[in-house]
Design a protein around this motif. Structure first.
Motif, PDB file in Angstrom:
ATOM      1  N   ASN A   1      -5.383  58.146 123.063  1.00 32.83           N
ATOM      2  CA  ASN A   1      -4.346  57.567 123.919  1.00 32.83           C
ATOM      3  C   ASN A   1      -4.779  56.265 124.601  1.00 32.83           C
ATOM      4  O   ASN A   1      -3.939  55.556 125.167  1.00 32.83           O
ATOM      5  CB  ASN A   1      -3.907  58.588 124.978  1.00 32.83           C
TER       6      ASN A   1
ATOM      7  N   VAL B   1       0.074  50.574 119.619  1.00 32.65           N
ATOM      8  CA  VAL B   1       0.984  51.716 119.696  1.00 32.65           C
ATOM      9  C   VAL B   1       1.200  52.367 118.331  1.00 32.65           C
ATOM     10  O   VAL B   1       1.166  53.600 118.196  1.00 32.65           O
ATOM     11  CB  VAL B   1       2.345  51.271 120.283  1.00 32.65           C
ATOM     12  N   THR B   2       1.406  51.550 117.308  1.00 32.02           N
ATOM     13  CA  THR B   2       1.662  52.090 115.962  1.00 32.02           C
ATOM     14  C   THR B   2       0.473  52.898 115.467  1.00 32.02           C
ATOM     15  O   THR B   2       0.617  54.029 114.966  1.00 32.02           O
ATOM     16  CB  THR B   2       1.971  50.960 114.967  1.00 32.02           C
ATOM     17  N   ARG B   3      -0.720  52.330 115.600  1.00 29.05           N
ATOM     18  CA  ARG B   3      -1.921  53.030 115.129  1.00 29.05           C
ATOM     19  C   ARG B   3      -2.151  54.294 115.941  1.00 29.05           C
ATOM     20  O   ARG B   3      -2.552  55.334 115.398  1.00 29.05           O
ATOM     21  CB  ARG B   3      -3.133  52.100 115.230  1.00 29.05           C
ATOM     22  N   ARG B   4      -1.893  54.223 117.265  1.00 29.82           N
ATOM     23  CA  ARG B   4      -2.078  55.393 118.122  1.00 29.82           C
ATOM     24  C   ARG B   4      -1.166  56.535 117.688  1.00 29.82           C
ATOM     25  O   ARG B   4      -1.581  57.680 117.573  1.00 29.82           O
ATOM     26  CB  ARG B   4      -1.803  55.016 119.575  1.00 29.82           C
ATOM     27  N   GLN B   5       0.090  56.207 117.418  1.00 29.54           N
ATOM     28  CA  GLN B   5       1.041  57.236 116.999  1.00 29.54           C
ATOM     29  C   GLN B   5       0.669  57.842 115.644  1.00 29.54           C
ATOM     30  O   GLN B   5       0.797  59.051 115.426  1.00 29.54           O
ATOM     31  CB  GLN B   5       2.453  56.645 116.962  1.00 29.54           C
ATOM     32  N   GLN B   6       0.209  56.980 114.725  1.00 23.89           N
ATOM     33  CA  GLN B   6      -0.193  57.487 113.403  1.00 23.89           C
ATOM     34  C   GLN B   6      -1.390  58.426 113.518  1.00 23.89           C
ATOM     35  O   GLN B   6      -1.444  59.472 112.852  1.00 23.89           O
ATOM     36  CB  GLN B   6      -0.522  56.311 112.481  1.00 23.89           C
ATOM     37  N   THR B   7      -2.343  58.054 114.366  1.00 21.52           N
ATOM     38  CA  THR B   7      -3.535  58.887 114.530  1.00 21.52           C
ATOM     39  C   THR B   7      -3.181  60.227 115.162  1.00 21.52           C
ATOM     40  O   THR B   7      -3.662  61.279 114.732  1.00 21.52           O
ATOM     41  CB  THR B   7      -4.578  58.163 115.395  1.00 21.52           C
ATOM     42  N   LEU B   8      -2.332  60.195 116.195  1.00 28.53           N
ATOM     43  CA  LEU B   8      -1.903  61.445 116.830  1.00 28.53           C
ATOM     44  C   LEU B   8      -1.136  62.332 115.855  1.00 28.53           C
ATOM     45  O   LEU B   8      -1.272  63.561 115.869  1.00 28.53           O
ATOM     46  CB  LEU B   8      -1.038  61.139 118.054  1.00 28.53           C
ATOM     47  N   GLN B   9      -0.341  61.686 114.995  1.00 27.65           N
ATOM     48  CA  GLN B   9       0.414  62.447 114.000  1.00 27.65           C
ATOM     49  C   GLN B   9      -0.518  63.160 113.021  1.00 27.65           C
ATOM     50  O   GLN B   9      -0.276  64.310 112.628  1.00 27.65           O
ATOM     51  CB  GLN B   9       1.372  61.521 113.239  1.00 27.65           C
TER      52      GLN B   9
ATOM     53  N   HIS C   1      -2.018  66.728 113.671  1.00 29.75           N
ATOM     54  CA  HIS C   1      -1.256  67.953 113.410  1.00 29.75           C
ATOM     55  C   HIS C   1      -1.720  68.657 112.131  1.00 29.75           C
ATOM     56  O   HIS C   1      -1.373  69.828 111.909  1.00 29.75           O
ATOM     57  CB  HIS C   1       0.242  67.634 113.316  1.00 29.75           C
TER      58      HIS C   1
END
Length: 460
Positions: free
Chosen positions: A18, A23-31, A34
């Motif tokens: 976080n 933002v894009t890379r952060r969201q991809q990594t968090l995804q 899962h």
């Protein structure tokens, strides 16, 4: 996950991700997180205090969890964590992606088995054969869901040993896989890794060719090469009673019923130890129970048996090079070479060989070397051709006319079980130089225990 490994992520990792301002890379990594399971408990790290920076605190939490054995290993490309792991004495449990991949490949590398007259193939290559008549009896026994089961196991990456009756025509199949800590019956759980055999079938047109023994030979060698200490199989005892009779003769025992079949199928298990166990049972029974291990105490007899190249090739076709073996896949099949239980006929002067005695086979004329080991099952003198034929059946290299000719005088009939080939053949020059033999053996030659030990030291 494959091979029983689970991939976990530490909850502190989310805080670290976080902090990424992209933002894009952060969201991809968090995804991507899962795909993995989260570590259940986030333990307080005693290495952190009020002066610890946020980045160091996250690293310390992750390393502390590793130190407390929350996981076997940590995989990271973060050089800082690798440095901290070294300082904490954890470097041997922290890997980069590449080193982790190399470790897992070595850890779970499969040693394949190559034998003449069968192929080791991925199961998905056989799906196109499901409509063949070969599989009809399996559908009769297990219902229409058999095809779906077969396809499901093919998609799971299962493999099979296949005997081809003719090109593109299956004559026999044995599907195999490794199982970990499997509850194989209502009463028995295997601790550790085992070899599971399933769909063990020899078609009517291939029966009598010792294909069943050939599959067992492959199973024993695969289990030995991959350090699998149990082999098991389940099936309908009434429908497959001949199979279970054969399995019993090779040391399998009934350990109950398979709960997955509503207790319809029985389960047969063979203990296949990596090291020779201590067991005060007769030598041949020891071989049957613990094959390929055999007893070699000083009291057990040891012999060298000479065999001509042509007969050697028939009995031991797997001794040839892989190229030769593959070339012969669809040529006239030598049934005797498929077997583990074999026979040898001669007119030797030796009158007594006991069950459990050790036999070294010496290939004469061309190789002129000891190549292989067998264990005697029985040895007797017979002078009637029909009696010899009834005794050896398909276990011998000799034709019926050769047997008739041999039995014009009393013939020694040696039944034995083939164990394996030596790691390297021992040439006659070495045997003479090490005082094992005085010259080329012309007949069955008895060995002292001391000479036996010299042979095993040279050949292993």
């Amino acid at each position: 996950m494959a091979n029983g490994h689970a991939l976990l992520y530490h909850p502190a990792t989310v805080e670290d991700i976080n902090q990424d301002k992209n933002v894009t890379r952060r969201q991809q990594t968090l995804q991507r997180l899962h795909q993995y399971s989260k570590l259940d408990v986030r333990m307080a790290c005693p290495w952190n205090n009020g002066g610890t920076s946020r980045n160091d605190a996250v690293d310390n939490e992750i390393l502390y969890a590793l130190a407390q054995h929350a996981a076997h290993a940590l995989i990271t490309e973060d050089r800082g964590i690798h440095g901290k792991a070294t300082a904490r004495g954890l470097a041997n449990r922290v890997y980069t992606i590449q080193t982790a991949e190399d470790l897992l490949l070595r850890l779970h590398e499969r040693v394949s088995v190559q034998l003449p007259n069968i192929e080791d193939v991925p199961l998905y290559t056989l799906v196109e054969h499901l409509p063949d008549s070969f599989f009809e009896s399996l559908r009769d026994g297990y219902g229409s869901q058999f095809d779906e089961w077969f396809k499901e196991k093919a998609a799971d990456g299962r493999r099979a040993w296949v005997h081809w009756k003719a090109p593109h025509e299956i004559g026999g199949i044995c599907i195999y896989t490794r199982q970990d800590n499997e509850a194989i019956s209502s009463d028995f759980r295997i601790m550790g890794t085992a070899l599971k055999l399933s769909t063990f079938k020899v078609g009517e047109g291939s029966r009598g060719r010792k294909v069943g023994e050939l599959f067992l030979k492959a199973a024993f060698r695969y289990a030995t090469a991959n350090n699998l200490e149990h082999i098991f199989i389940h099936g309908d005892l009434d429908r497959h009673h001949f199979l279970f009779e054969m399995l019993t003769d090779f040391g399998f025992i009934n350990v109950g019923t398979d709960p997955g079949s509503n207790n319809r199928d029985v389960v047969y298990l063979k203990y296949h130890p990596s090291s020779p166990p201590c067991d005060e049972i007769p030598p041949f029974e020891y071989l049957r129970k613990y094959f390929p291990h055999y007893k070699n105490t000083p009291k057990i007899g040891k012999y060298i048996v000479p065999i001509r190249p042509g007969y050697h090739e028939i009995l031991f076709p797997d001794y040839e090079s892989l190229t030769q073996s593959q070339k012969r896949l669809f040529e006239a099949e030598n049934c005797a070479g498929n077997a583990i239980k074999m026979a040898y006929l001669c007119h030797a002067k030796t009158t007594a060989i006991n069950a459990g005695d050790i036999i070294f086979f010496y290939r004469s004329i061309d190789t002129q070397a000891i190549t292989s080991i067998g264990i005697a099952e029985s040895y007797e003198t017979i002078n009637d051709a029909d009696a010899v034929i009834a005794k050896v059946k398909r276990r011998t290299v000799y034709t019926l006319s050769e047997i008739a000719s041999m039995t014009e005088k009393p013939t020694r009939v040696l039944l034995f079980r083939f164990v394996r080939h030596l790691s390297r053949p021992i040439a006659i020059a070495e045997l003479i130089a090490n005082n094992v033999l005085n010259g080329h053996p012309q007949s069955i030659t008895k060995l002292s225990h001391d000479k036996f030990q010299r042979i095993t030291a040279l050949g292993e």
